[in-house]
Design an enzyme around this catalytic site. Structure first.
Site, PDB file in Angstrom:
ATOM      1  N   GLN A 172       0.401  -0.945   0.357  1.00 51.34           N
ATOM      2  CA  GLN A 172       0.004   0.223  -0.249  1.00 51.34           C
ATOM      3  C   GLN A 172       0.639   1.396   0.166  1.00 51.34           C
ATOM      4  O   GLN A 172       0.774   2.637  -0.294  1.00 51.34           O
ATOM      5  CB  GLN A 172      -1.211   0.021   1.551  1.00 51.34           C
TER       6      GLN A 172
ATOM      7  N   ARG B  75       4.415   0.793  12.734  1.00 55.30           N
ATOM      8  CA  ARG B  75       4.126  -0.704  12.584  1.00 55.30           C
ATOM      9  C   ARG B  75       4.160  -0.944  10.298  1.00 55.30           C
ATOM     10  O   ARG B  75       3.527   0.158   9.972  1.00 55.30           O
ATOM     11  CB  ARG B  75       2.080  -1.042  12.675  1.00 55.30           C
TER      12      ARG B  75
ATOM     13  N   HIS C 148       1.621  -9.400   5.008  1.00 52.77           N
ATOM     14  CA  HIS C 148       0.263  -8.326   4.765  1.00 52.77           C
ATOM     15  C   HIS C 148      -1.020  -8.631   3.333  1.00 52.77           C
ATOM     16  O   HIS C 148      -0.588  -7.449   2.369  1.00 52.77           O
ATOM     17  CB  HIS C 148       0.393  -7.307   4.861  1.00 52.77           C
TER      18      HIS C 148
ATOM     19  N   GLU D 210      -4.759  -9.852   9.471  1.00 50.74           N
ATOM     20  CA  GLU D 210      -6.449  -9.800   8.670  1.00 50.74           C
ATOM     21  C   GLU D 210      -6.315 -11.150   7.937  1.00 50.74           C
ATOM     22  O   GLU D 210      -6.633 -11.473   7.493  1.00 50.74           O
ATOM     23  CB  GLU D 210      -7.002  -9.004   8.601  1.00 50.74           C
TER      24      GLU D 210
ATOM     25  N   ASN E 260      -7.354  -5.384  14.764  1.00 52.60           N
ATOM     26  CA  ASN E 260      -8.263  -4.138  13.942  1.00 52.60           C
ATOM     27  C   ASN E 260      -9.143  -3.691  13.773  1.00 52.60           C
ATOM     28  O   ASN E 260      -9.872  -4.834  13.377  1.00 52.60           O
ATOM     29  CB  ASN E 260      -7.773  -4.130  12.131  1.00 52.60           C
TER      30      ASN E 260
ATOM     31  N   TYR F  70     -12.184  -0.556  13.561  1.00 46.01           N
ATOM     32  CA  TYR F  70     -13.113   0.533  12.767  1.00 46.01           C
ATOM     33  C   TYR F  70     -14.583   0.966  13.446  1.00 46.01           C
ATOM     34  O   TYR F  70     -14.441   0.904  13.063  1.00 46.01           O
ATOM     35  CB  TYR F  70     -12.766   0.646  11.661  1.00 46.01           C
TER      36      TYR F  70
ATOM     37  N   GLU G 213      -4.723  -1.219  14.071  1.00 48.70           N
ATOM     38  CA  GLU G 213      -5.554  -0.796  13.348  1.00 48.70           C
ATOM     39  C   GLU G 213      -6.276   0.063  14.208  1.00 48.70           C
ATOM     40  O   GLU G 213      -7.463  -1.284  14.549  1.00 48.70           O
ATOM     41  CB  GLU G 213      -5.919  -1.034  11.564  1.00 48.70           C
TER      42      GLU G 213
ATOM     43  N   TRP H 224      -4.086   3.486  12.688  1.00 55.48           N
ATOM     44  CA  TRP H 224      -4.159   3.409  10.809  1.00 55.48           C
ATOM     45  C   TRP H 224      -4.664   3.813   9.870  1.00 55.48           C
ATOM     46  O   TRP H 224      -6.112   5.227   9.934  1.00 55.48           O
ATOM     47  CB  TRP H 224      -5.074   2.173  10.143  1.00 55.48           C
TER      48      TRP H 224
END
Ligand SMILES: *[C@@H]1O[C@H](CO)[C@@H](O)[C@H](O)[C@H]1NC(C)=O
Ligand SMILES: *[C@@H]1O[C@H](CO)[C@@H](O)[C@H](O)[C@H]1NC(C)=O
Ligand SMILES: *[C@@H]1O[C@H](CO)[C@@H](O)[C@H](O)[C@H]1NC(C)=O
Ligand SMILES: *[C@@H]1O[C@H](CO)[C@@H](O)[C@H](O)[C@H]1NC(C)=O
Length: 514
Positions: free
Chosen positions: A52, A109, A153, A199, A341, A343, A409, A452
């Site tokens: 990314q 990270r 990842h 993940e 992670n 959200y 994250e 993140w």
């Protein structure tokens, strides 16, 4: 990646009229706090991942990964974008580490690109790749920033995908462990925090059921878009199984060969939305428990108890593999921490008809529908529900023996926008860090928190959405970085300055666009 976003793509429904309720329960967390309220050993950081951010996909001996292939396959959500250049992090890392230091990050990270380090997937190490990660790590440490490294990842070397189907084959376990061995050997004198896999729960469903993450496999009628190959009914379970075996083997290797010398810790990462029952009927309440088992228990139950959740074995039948007694013993306890992670929150609605279907994927095996906010694949903003993070941390404490946790994250998505005044992101971070403090005060075993993302990255919809605390000007050849308000707020917080210096008028602002 912000891959709870991937899970959003799996099941979307617009629920109007729910938001007011959400906002009422949203802000039940501590509001006034500073860095000093957290233990000194607790680390605050931010993160990125290799594909990314790095770009330079064909430079200095790197070979392609499945993510390169997927990004060049015409996947509709990417809108023609890819990570060929991304943020050019491969060339701009020195500048980026200066920005990290300016922000006051205590930890960073990032992930290592397997195909940059070992371009053939196994065997010889690419000296240029080795040099890059050595420089990166040394420079972080030189700035007093702890490196927290993720080994994988989503970017499996394409060569291994071509050779034997990547994670679909048990052969992946041996190659992954050999790759991990190289990383421990080369970097483990300086890296103390290792995450084996990012993940895997999102990867199994996104990559092999919905077909929305690399390698983009699925089968009719389960995929979100047409896939050329795959079997959504079986492959997610198989891939998760091999990943668990690979993870446990890598941890065993570390403990046997490196721990005494290096004194580091090794964990795995899971994406963990919180789930609330859609209604308080017993059906929806039970469905919520199933959803937690299917998302978190899928990995945490083997890791803590040595077997898949009973409900998964019952509903998936012979489509979910079984562990031998030895495998089960080796997986049990094979972690020093769990990376989370988190959200947002989804509502869970019972779907008790789904087991009647002949062909079922994991979502149907779960007998539940997940309902996220908004009708877009990636919403413009996540609902701010920090109480859910507190509930999640309480749940991990109660259900899984209070494992050591890093929030790896957490962050607010927004449409990419030249405006650097990302007030909604500040509000979000402020609320969620408060939730972590509340959970800590209630006995959660959490040791770190990572925003993140550090800068705007290649995301699930190309460059349309962003999570960054730094804006990357994609119209500029140099891809210049600019600090957003969030980086300033986070920096002030970390430096113990003016912790509540940015006043947010919660009443006036309506951050939810739906
Ligand atoms: C999927 O494929 C079918 C037939 O091949 C086609 O009609 C449909 O438009 C495709 N859907 C998408 C989202 O590309
Ligand atoms: C399915 O759920 C509905 C309402 O939630 C209930 O009326 C029905 O009895 C359930 N069916 C089964 C087979 O459990
Ligand atoms: C960018 O953000 C500004 C300020 O929040 C807002 O007014 C504007 O509409 C946004 N533009 C786009 C294209 O989203
Ligand atoms: C503290 O944690 C327990 C579970 O361990 C939970 O029942 C309780 O509600 C939590 N209290 C607060 C204030 O969060």
């Amino acid at each position: 990646m912000s891959s709870s976003v991937y899970l959003l793509a799996l099941s979307l429904l617009l629920v109007i009229g729910k938001y007011d309720d959400v906002r009422l329960f949203a802000y039940g967390v501590v509001d006034e706090y500073g860095r000093d309220d957290f233990p000194a050993e607790f680390v605050f950081g931010a993160g990125t991942s290799a594909y990314q951010v790095e770009g330079a996909v064909l430079e200095d001996g790197r070979s392609l990964s499945v993510w390169d292939t997927f990004a060049h396959s015409g996947f509709p959500l990417y809108n023609g974008a890819n990570g060929d250049i991304a943020c050019d992090g491969y060339h701009k890392y020195k500048e980026d580490i200066e920005l990290m230091a300016d922000t006051g990050l205590e930890a960073f990270r990032f992930s290592i690109s397997w195909s940059r380090l070992i371009p053939n997937g196994r065997g010889s190490v690419n000296i240029k790749g080795l040099q890059f990660y050595n420089d990166f790590i040394n420079r972080l440490i030189g700035h007093g920033i702890q490196p927290h490294v993720t080994l994988f990842h989503f970017d499996l070397p394409q060569i291994l995908e071509d050779e034997y189907g990547g994670w679909l084959s048990r052969k992946s376990v041996k190659d992954y462990v050999a790759y991990a061995d190289v990383c421990f050997r080369e970097f483990g004198d300086r890296v103390l925090h290792w995450t084996t896999i990012n993940e895997p729960n999102a990867l199994a469903l996104g990559g092999y059921d919905a077909g929305v993450t690399p390698p983009g496999r699925c089968s009719f009628p389960f995929g979100e878009f047409n896939c050329t190959e795959g079997d959504s009914t079986t492959e997610p379970y198989l891939v998760a199984h091999h990943i668990l075996l690979a993870h446990a083997s890598a941890v065993r290797l570390y403990r046997e060969k490196y721990l005494v010398m290096q004194h580091g810790s090794v964990g795995i990462n899971l994406v963990a939305p919180w789930y609330e029952p859609y209604t308080n009927t017993p059906e929806d309440v039970k469905a919520t428990k199933r959803a937690l088992d299917f998302n978190l228990g899928w990995f945490l139950n083997p890791l803590v108890n040595g077997e898949y959740p009973k409900i998964m074995k019952k509903n998936a039948g012979n489509r979910i593999p079984t562990f031998t007694k030895l495998e089960s013993e080796r997986i049990k306890g094979s972690f020093d921490f769990i990376g989370i992670n988190h959200y947002t929150t989804a509502y869970v609605k019972d779907n008790n008809n789904s087991l009647e279907m002949e062909n079922r994927d994991a979502i149907e095996d779960m007998e539940a529908t997940l309902i996220y906010s908004g009708g877009e694949v990636i919403p413009s903003q996540f609902l701010v529900t920090p109480l859910s993070l507190k509930k999640l941390l309480n749940f991990l404490k109660e259900e899984y023996g209070n494992p050591s946790i890093y929030i790896q994250e957490n962050g607010q998505v927004q449409r990419s926008n030249r405006s650097l005044i990302d007030t909604p992101r500040v509000e979000y971070l402020h609320a969620y860090i408060g939730a972590v403090l509340d959970a800590l005060r209630n006995g959660s075993n959490t040791h770190g928190y990572f925003v993140w993302s550090f800068l705007d990255l290649f995301e699930m919809d190309g460059y349309k959405s962003s999570f960054g605390m730094y804006y990357v000007d994609r119209d500029d050849k140099e891809l210049a970085r600019y600090p957003k308000l969030s980086s300033q707020w986070y920096g002030d917080f970390l430096k113990g300055k003016n912790p509540n210096g940015i006043t947010l008028d919660m009443k006036v602002k309506n951050y939810f666009y739906y």
